[in-house]
Design a protein around this motif. Structure first.
Motif, PDB file in Angstrom:
ATOM      1  N   THR A 139      31.117  71.058 -46.267  1.00  0.00           N
ATOM      2  CA  THR A 139      31.561  70.218 -44.584  1.00  0.00           C
ATOM      3  C   THR A 139      30.416  69.013 -44.759  1.00  0.00           C
ATOM      4  O   THR A 139      29.999  68.454 -45.905  1.00  0.00           O
ATOM      5  CB  THR A 139      29.533  71.261 -44.132  1.00  0.00           C
ATOM      6  OG1 THR A 139      29.632  70.538 -42.777  1.00  0.00           O
ATOM      7  CG2 THR A 139      28.607  71.022 -45.338  1.00  0.00           C
ATOM      8  N   ASP A 140      30.973  68.273 -43.656  1.00  0.00           N
ATOM      9  CA  ASP A 140      30.040  66.358 -43.742  1.00  0.00           C
ATOM     10  C   ASP A 140      28.663  66.497 -44.131  1.00  0.00           C
ATOM     11  O   ASP A 140      28.206  65.696 -44.875  1.00  0.00           O
ATOM     12  CB  ASP A 140      30.343  66.079 -42.608  1.00  0.00           C
ATOM     13  CG  ASP A 140      32.071  65.745 -42.242  1.00  0.00           C
ATOM     14  OD1 ASP A 140      32.593  66.641 -42.771  1.00  0.00           O
ATOM     15  OD2 ASP A 140      32.197  65.186 -40.855  1.00  0.00           O
ATOM     16  N   MET A 141      27.635  67.829 -43.464  1.00  0.00           N
ATOM     17  CA  MET A 141      27.132  67.371 -44.376  1.00  0.00           C
ATOM     18  C   MET A 141      26.697  68.048 -45.546  1.00  0.00           C
ATOM     19  O   MET A 141      24.679  67.815 -45.136  1.00  0.00           O
ATOM     20  CB  MET A 141      26.021  68.475 -42.826  1.00  0.00           C
ATOM     21  CG  MET A 141      25.984  67.804 -41.995  1.00  0.00           C
ATOM     22  SD  MET A 141      25.102  69.195 -40.551  1.00  0.00           S
ATOM     23  CE  MET A 141      26.241  70.495 -40.291  1.00  0.00           C
ATOM     24  N   ALA A 142      26.951  68.045 -46.095  1.00  0.00           N
ATOM     25  CA  ALA A 142      26.901  68.601 -47.551  1.00  0.00           C
ATOM     26  C   ALA A 142      26.899  67.331 -48.534  1.00  0.00           C
ATOM     27  O   ALA A 142      26.373  67.174 -49.430  1.00  0.00           O
ATOM     28  CB  ALA A 142      27.888  69.443 -48.213  1.00  0.00           C
ATOM     29  N   SER A 143      27.512  66.254 -47.716  1.00  0.00           N
ATOM     30  CA  SER A 143      27.119  64.941 -48.239  1.00  0.00           C
ATOM     31  C   SER A 143      25.857  64.021 -48.552  1.00  0.00           C
ATOM     32  O   SER A 143      25.188  63.863 -46.917  1.00  0.00           O
ATOM     33  CB  SER A 143      28.254  63.842 -47.960  1.00  0.00           C
ATOM     34  OG  SER A 143      28.426  62.950 -48.062  1.00  0.00           O
ATOM     35  N   LEU A 144      25.388  63.740 -49.022  1.00  0.00           N
ATOM     36  CA  LEU A 144      23.488  63.213 -49.280  1.00  0.00           C
ATOM     37  C   LEU A 144      24.450  61.672 -48.585  1.00  0.00           C
ATOM     38  O   LEU A 144      23.174  61.287 -47.536  1.00  0.00           O
ATOM     39  CB  LEU A 144      23.390  63.473 -50.253  1.00  0.00           C
ATOM     40  CG  LEU A 144      22.901  64.602 -51.390  1.00  0.00           C
ATOM     41  CD1 LEU A 144      22.221  64.401 -52.141  1.00  0.00           C
ATOM     42  CD2 LEU A 144      22.264  65.033 -50.240  1.00  0.00           C
ATOM     43  N   HIS A 145      25.420  61.607 -49.172  1.00  0.00           N
ATOM     44  CA  HIS A 145      25.580  59.869 -48.473  1.00  0.00           C
ATOM     45  C   HIS A 145      26.115  60.040 -46.645  1.00  0.00           C
ATOM     46  O   HIS A 145      25.240  58.837 -45.924  1.00  0.00           O
ATOM     47  CB  HIS A 145      27.108  59.686 -48.981  1.00  0.00           C
ATOM     48  CG  HIS A 145      27.349  58.270 -47.922  1.00  0.00           C
ATOM     49  ND1 HIS A 145      27.048  56.956 -48.229  1.00  0.00           N
ATOM     50  CD2 HIS A 145      28.192  58.341 -47.363  1.00  0.00           C
ATOM     51  CE1 HIS A 145      27.533  55.522 -47.453  1.00  0.00           C
ATOM     52  NE2 HIS A 145      28.522  56.270 -46.170  1.00  0.00           N
ATOM     53  N   PHE A 146      26.902  60.932 -45.990  1.00  0.00           N
ATOM     54  CA  PHE A 146      26.760  61.105 -44.686  1.00  0.00           C
ATOM     55  C   PHE A 146      25.259  61.498 -43.909  1.00  0.00           C
ATOM     56  O   PHE A 146      25.305  60.947 -42.897  1.00  0.00           O
ATOM     57  CB  PHE A 146      27.409  62.315 -45.240  1.00  0.00           C
ATOM     58  CG  PHE A 146      27.944  62.552 -43.007  1.00  0.00           C
ATOM     59  CD1 PHE A 146      28.676  61.668 -42.021  1.00  0.00           C
ATOM     60  CD2 PHE A 146      27.084  63.539 -42.413  1.00  0.00           C
ATOM     61  CE1 PHE A 146      28.601  62.193 -41.344  1.00  0.00           C
ATOM     62  CE2 PHE A 146      27.060  64.039 -41.597  1.00  0.00           C
ATOM     63  CZ  PHE A 146      28.265  63.127 -40.220  1.00  0.00           C
ATOM     64  N   MET A 147      24.799  61.843 -44.833  1.00  0.00           N
ATOM     65  CA  MET A 147      23.088  62.880 -43.990  1.00  0.00           C
ATOM     66  C   MET A 147      22.391  61.211 -43.718  1.00  0.00           C
ATOM     67  O   MET A 147      21.462  61.470 -43.384  1.00  0.00           O
ATOM     68  CB  MET A 147      22.077  63.881 -45.396  1.00  0.00           C
ATOM     69  CG  MET A 147      22.907  65.106 -44.936  1.00  0.00           C
ATOM     70  SD  MET A 147      23.065  65.627 -42.754  1.00  0.00           S
ATOM     71  CE  MET A 147      21.267  65.614 -43.095  1.00  0.00           C
ATOM     72  N   GLN A 148      22.582  60.213 -44.541  1.00  0.00           N
ATOM     73  CA  GLN A 148      21.412  59.602 -44.722  1.00  0.00           C
ATOM     74  C   GLN A 148      21.739  57.745 -44.414  1.00  0.00           C
ATOM     75  O   GLN A 148      21.238  57.320 -43.685  1.00  0.00           O
ATOM     76  CB  GLN A 148      21.073  58.799 -46.526  1.00  0.00           C
ATOM     77  CG  GLN A 148      20.216  59.184 -47.094  1.00  0.00           C
ATOM     78  CD  GLN A 148      20.280  58.730 -48.331  1.00  0.00           C
ATOM     79  OE1 GLN A 148      21.290  58.879 -49.372  1.00  0.00           O
ATOM     80  NE2 GLN A 148      18.730  59.454 -48.804  1.00  0.00           N
ATOM     81  N   SER A 149      23.154  58.185 -44.196  1.00  0.00           N
ATOM     82  CA  SER A 149      24.003  56.995 -43.291  1.00  0.00           C
ATOM     83  C   SER A 149      24.290  57.292 -41.519  1.00  0.00           C
ATOM     84  O   SER A 149      24.388  56.523 -41.153  1.00  0.00           O
ATOM     85  CB  SER A 149      24.839  56.194 -43.950  1.00  0.00           C
ATOM     86  OG  SER A 149      25.654  57.798 -43.935  1.00  0.00           O
ATOM     87  N   SER A 150      24.292  57.997 -41.452  1.00  0.00           N
ATOM     88  CA  SER A 150      25.418  58.736 -39.981  1.00  0.00           C
ATOM     89  C   SER A 150      23.999  59.523 -38.634  1.00  0.00           C
ATOM     90  O   SER A 150      23.137  59.746 -39.258  1.00  0.00           O
ATOM     91  CB  SER A 150      26.058  59.903 -40.310  1.00  0.00           C
ATOM     92  OG  SER A 150      26.359  60.032 -39.025  1.00  0.00           O
ATOM     93  N   GLU A 151      23.658  58.517 -38.133  1.00  0.00           N
ATOM     94  CA  GLU A 151      23.171  58.698 -36.787  1.00  0.00           C
ATOM     95  C   GLU A 151      23.727  60.167 -36.160  1.00  0.00           C
ATOM     96  O   GLU A 151      23.172  61.085 -34.894  1.00  0.00           O
ATOM     97  CB  GLU A 151      23.587  57.514 -35.664  1.00  0.00           C
ATOM     98  CG  GLU A 151      24.887  57.903 -35.334  1.00  0.00           C
ATOM     99  CD  GLU A 151      24.844  56.906 -33.968  1.00  0.00           C
ATOM    100  OE1 GLU A 151      24.018  57.102 -32.894  1.00  0.00           O
ATOM    101  OE2 GLU A 151      25.192  55.610 -33.777  1.00  0.00           O
ATOM    102  N   TYR A 152      25.164  60.945 -36.864  1.00  0.00           N
ATOM    103  CA  TYR A 152      25.556  62.247 -36.392  1.00  0.00           C
ATOM    104  C   TYR A 152      25.053  62.898 -36.797  1.00  0.00           C
ATOM    105  O   TYR A 152      25.588  64.299 -36.465  1.00  0.00           O
ATOM    106  CB  TYR A 152      26.660  61.836 -35.956  1.00  0.00           C
ATOM    107  CG  TYR A 152      27.348  60.778 -34.980  1.00  0.00           C
ATOM    108  CD1 TYR A 152      27.065  61.110 -33.630  1.00  0.00           C
ATOM    109  CD2 TYR A 152      28.258  60.033 -35.522  1.00  0.00           C
ATOM    110  CE1 TYR A 152      27.769  60.051 -32.718  1.00  0.00           C
ATOM    111  CE2 TYR A 152      28.870  58.792 -34.328  1.00  0.00           C
ATOM    112  CZ  TYR A 152      28.460  58.909 -33.321  1.00  0.00           C
ATOM    113  OH  TYR A 152      28.467  58.429 -32.785  1.00  0.00           O
TER     114      TYR A 152
END
Length: 236
Positions: A139-152
């Motif tokens: 899932t996108d939300m498994a990405s630590l990069h995504f979790m730190q950088s996305s407002e979504y």
């Protein structure tokens, strides 16, 4: 003889569509599901469409069930070349770290990590010997990069943490396959309307989500150790 694929969590949603699309592409599909009645009904639905599909019972929370399913594959389907670990559960889909209950965290890990770990460890030798592919659906939300950088990003710690651990498993497995012709990689279909998220509005269709998984699983390219979304390599 058709190539053989095993898809877990395939009686509905993205898993069912993944099985359907593989069948339409000429694969023989072992449709894995926990509930025997629902799994048999899903397999019968796909067979009625002319697809080569068989039901295989597997409960990702039950070590004995996983071992039994792996044993059946090793004995009856030793030519297996594709495993798609689609089965998953959200825990309670907690909205923050502070709101997360340990019970929900353990429930999410039991399916998304430990159950998948058990199945992967049992079938990796077969996949390696057959020079095949394992896809761990992420899932996108498994990405630590995504979790730190996305407002979504949704801070569902129970679900996200279990999937991040699954990404770590993907990397560890890929390292073991790096000097072979087998491969292990992760794919996120992105925000997709499924029962897991209550078929939330704004998500892509199950058909579109499954197409991303099937596309990478069958494109004949080397993806070992990658985390992929619809646009290509995704940040860990």
């Amino acid at each position: 003889m058709n190539q053989i694929a095993f898809v877990t969590g395939a009686n509905k949603g993205i898993g069912l569509e993944t099985a359907r699309q593989l069948g339409n592409a000429g694969w023989k599909v072992l449709l894995g599901a926990r509930n025997t009645q629902l799994g048999r009904e899903a397999a019968a639905e796909l067979r009625s469409q002319g697809l080569d599909v068989e039901f295989l019972q597997i409960d990702m929370t039950d070590k004995q069930s996983i071992e039994q399913a792996a044993g059946i594959i090793q004995t009856d389907y030793p030519a297996l070349t594709l495993l798609i670990n689609n089965a998953g559960m959200p825990g309670a889909f907690s909205r923050s770290f502070s709101d997360t209950k340990e019970t929900d965290l353990r429930n999410a890990f039991e399916v998304n990590f430990f159950g998948t770990f058990r199945l992967n460890q049992l079938l990796l030798p077969l996949i390696r010997s057959n020079e095949g592919t394992i896809v761990n659906v992420s899932t996108d939300m498994a990405s630590l990069h995504f979790m730190q950088s996305s407002e979504y990003a949704l801070n569902a710690f129970d679900y996200n943490a279990s999937k991040t651990a699954g990404n770590a498993m993907t990397v560890a497995m890929a390292i073991e396959c790096s000097k072979t012709n087998a491969q292990v990689f992760a794919v996120t279909p992105g925000f997709t309307k499924t029962d897991l998220n209550g078929n939330a509005e704004g998500g892509k269709s199950k058909e579109a989500g499954a197409a991303i998984i099937v596309g990478y699983a069958t494109d004949g390219k080397r993806h070992n150790g990658e985390f992929l979304d619809v646009d290509g390599v995704y940040g860990w």
